[in-house]
Design an enzyme around this catalytic site. Sequence first.
Site, short mmCIF file in Angstrom:
data_model
loop_
_atom_site.label_atom_id
_atom_site.label_comp_id
_atom_site.label_asym_id
_atom_site.label_seq_id
_atom_site.Cartn_x
_atom_site.Cartn_y
_atom_site.Cartn_z
N GLU A 61 0.81 -1.22 0.00
CA GLU A 61 0.00 0.00 0.00
C GLU A 61 0.85 1.28 0.00
O GLU A 61 0.51 2.26 -0.65
CB GLU A 61 -0.95 0.02 1.20
CG GLU A 61 -2.17 -0.88 1.03
CD GLU A 61 -1.92 -2.31 1.46
OE1 GLU A 61 -0.83 -2.60 2.00
OE2 GLU A 61 -2.80 -3.17 1.24
N HIS A 130 -11.68 -4.30 8.06
CA HIS A 130 -12.16 -4.21 6.67
C HIS A 130 -13.47 -3.43 6.61
O HIS A 130 -14.25 -3.61 5.68
CB HIS A 130 -12.40 -5.61 6.08
CG HIS A 130 -11.15 -6.39 5.80
ND1 HIS A 130 -10.36 -6.88 6.80
CD2 HIS A 130 -10.56 -6.77 4.64
CE1 HIS A 130 -9.33 -7.53 6.27
NE2 HIS A 130 -9.42 -7.48 4.96
#
Lengths: 324, 328
Positions: A61, A130
């Site tokens: 990321e 999430h």
Amino acid sequence: MKKMMTYSEGIREGMSAAMRKDPDVVLFGEDVGMFGGCFGVSAGMFDEFGPERVRDTPISESAIIGCAVGAASTGLRPIAEIMMMDFLTVAMDQMCNNAAKLRFMTGGALHFPMVIRTAGGAGVNAAAQHSQSLEAWVTHVPGLKMVFPSNAQDAYGLMLSAVADDNPVVYEEHKAMLAMESEVDLDEGPIPLGVGKVVRPGSDVTIVAVGNMVHQALAAAETLEKDGIDCEIIDPRTLYPFDFDMVANSIDKTHKAIVVSEEVKRGGYMGEISAQISENLFDSLDAPVVRIGALNTPVPFSPALEPIYLPNAEDIVKAVRSQG
Amino acid sequence: MADNKDMVKDLYLTMRRIREFETNAMNLFAEGKIPGFVHLYLGEEAVASGVCSNLREDDYITSTHRGHGHIIAKGGDLKFMMAELFGKATGYCKGKGGSMHIADGTRGIIGANGIVGAGQSISTGVGLQILLHKTDQVCVCFFGDGSTNQATFHESLNLAAVWNLPIVFVCENNGYGISNPQSRHQKIKDVADRAVAYGIPGVVCDGNDVFAVRETSAEAIKRAREGKGPTLVECKTYRQRGHFEGDPAIYKPKEEQEAWLKKDPLDKMSKWMTDEGGFSAAEVKAIDDQVKAEVAEAVKFAEDSPYPTPESGVEDVYSDIVEEVRDR
């Protein structure tokens, strides 16, 4: 021409239209290529634009955002996808210290036309890593803009504007809304950043809501209508720059304000909006501004717990009634 | 090795410029004229000079908190650099960035950076841009040994390798990550060994020998230009000062410091020029004098320049939002 489209298709149409128009627009991120993205948002784009412009990255990321920073500073207009908003934390340094600040720190010598797309929000039993809504963490940082569409038309129009903008724009898409259908007119084109929308006109109370909470606010308004309370719902669509004038005009009329987001209530972005309303519109208010957010806990997994965590229409109804 | 006299002169000129600029910055900081943090490149001049001597004006570099040398070697303007160190309106960043954030988009200088390792991932984006625009430009990414323990190092070298990006990763191994000697911040001696993990070449050279740096990096830059992907080049050098000015560097053994000062890259180069390079002492001195005048002019420019206006403090946050930044 109007047609029904899912939220997900709205995002995809926005990206595809931008990529057809400008060869410097590229999409990269984890599994966005042949796989079409973890949620299928970029499905088919690999086939249309090819592996050069729709690129799979390793699970990195920080490198994804750093790569977007470097690409944007030298002539591309990247759309970088961070699969889940929770994973922004892994790339926070690149987003906050580089993308957001380098224009200012270099005195405008470099600029960063880039979009960071990321799926936020709860409601799909994905648990606390999430499911988060981290709007406050993004909007706290000078140099970033942020949009959060609540329907397919806005998803399309805001994507066009986000890609065309010369600044880093964080584009939040709510994962629980991806399959939600609504009417779209692709001819309508870009929706300017910083322009909100009165989703439902009303005269008794102003409800400011973003993302999935717009739909909870609409449901609440239906219930309240039966009590003879007429809610005006404003979807700012862009969190920064924020359309405060639209909110102020509404409160001038209603004299009451409720702000709703899916973030945990403590330290949420809607606290900022609430403070702005109180600071600037105190004399117009007949009641204190009420914030509605999620419980101040990590997002729980169980189908028995997650709905209790999330703010909903009932909470909004109660809040409106509490204002008298 | 030395191809010709002009090339040697250019290399020495760049090294001397960096030395002179940094020595002035050191003194001006001590006098209280330069605010904030200053991380000097003294002792490492051969690295930036040797590498950038292979670059074209349209090539790119990313730099670090210790970036003055890279920026000078890539053609940065000494006046605008010094003015930025002073926090003046005429500086490269209009006084908003300071020593650690100088950038010049017109010369491919995609910024010094205050976050250790940040340039590594930024360079991947520059590389991607070059790849997609199908030019034969390259990006050189400078960083220190300390940054090779950051996640960005791993993520970026891996990404650059798997996408075959035209990047040369130049590790300036100056022996220290802030106060920690390399032996205490990583188990390996050669950072270049890590290239194996990414399936790319890793090479080591004497970072105090500008010819060695030039030759080694030339090969890596050629590979990148020809579309053969990234290389990790490690240049062994030494940070002659503390991490930042004001750091007394008590952690550096005296013998080590003295041994490295004997290998000073400027001394080495000027000695070679007069002993073997066919330069007279007067020719070397002429370069030194030229550089002294350039830097003196830069210092004067900085001292004479105005500070930024209060109004300018809200500019450049966004391309299109200015006054609103003050409040909402």
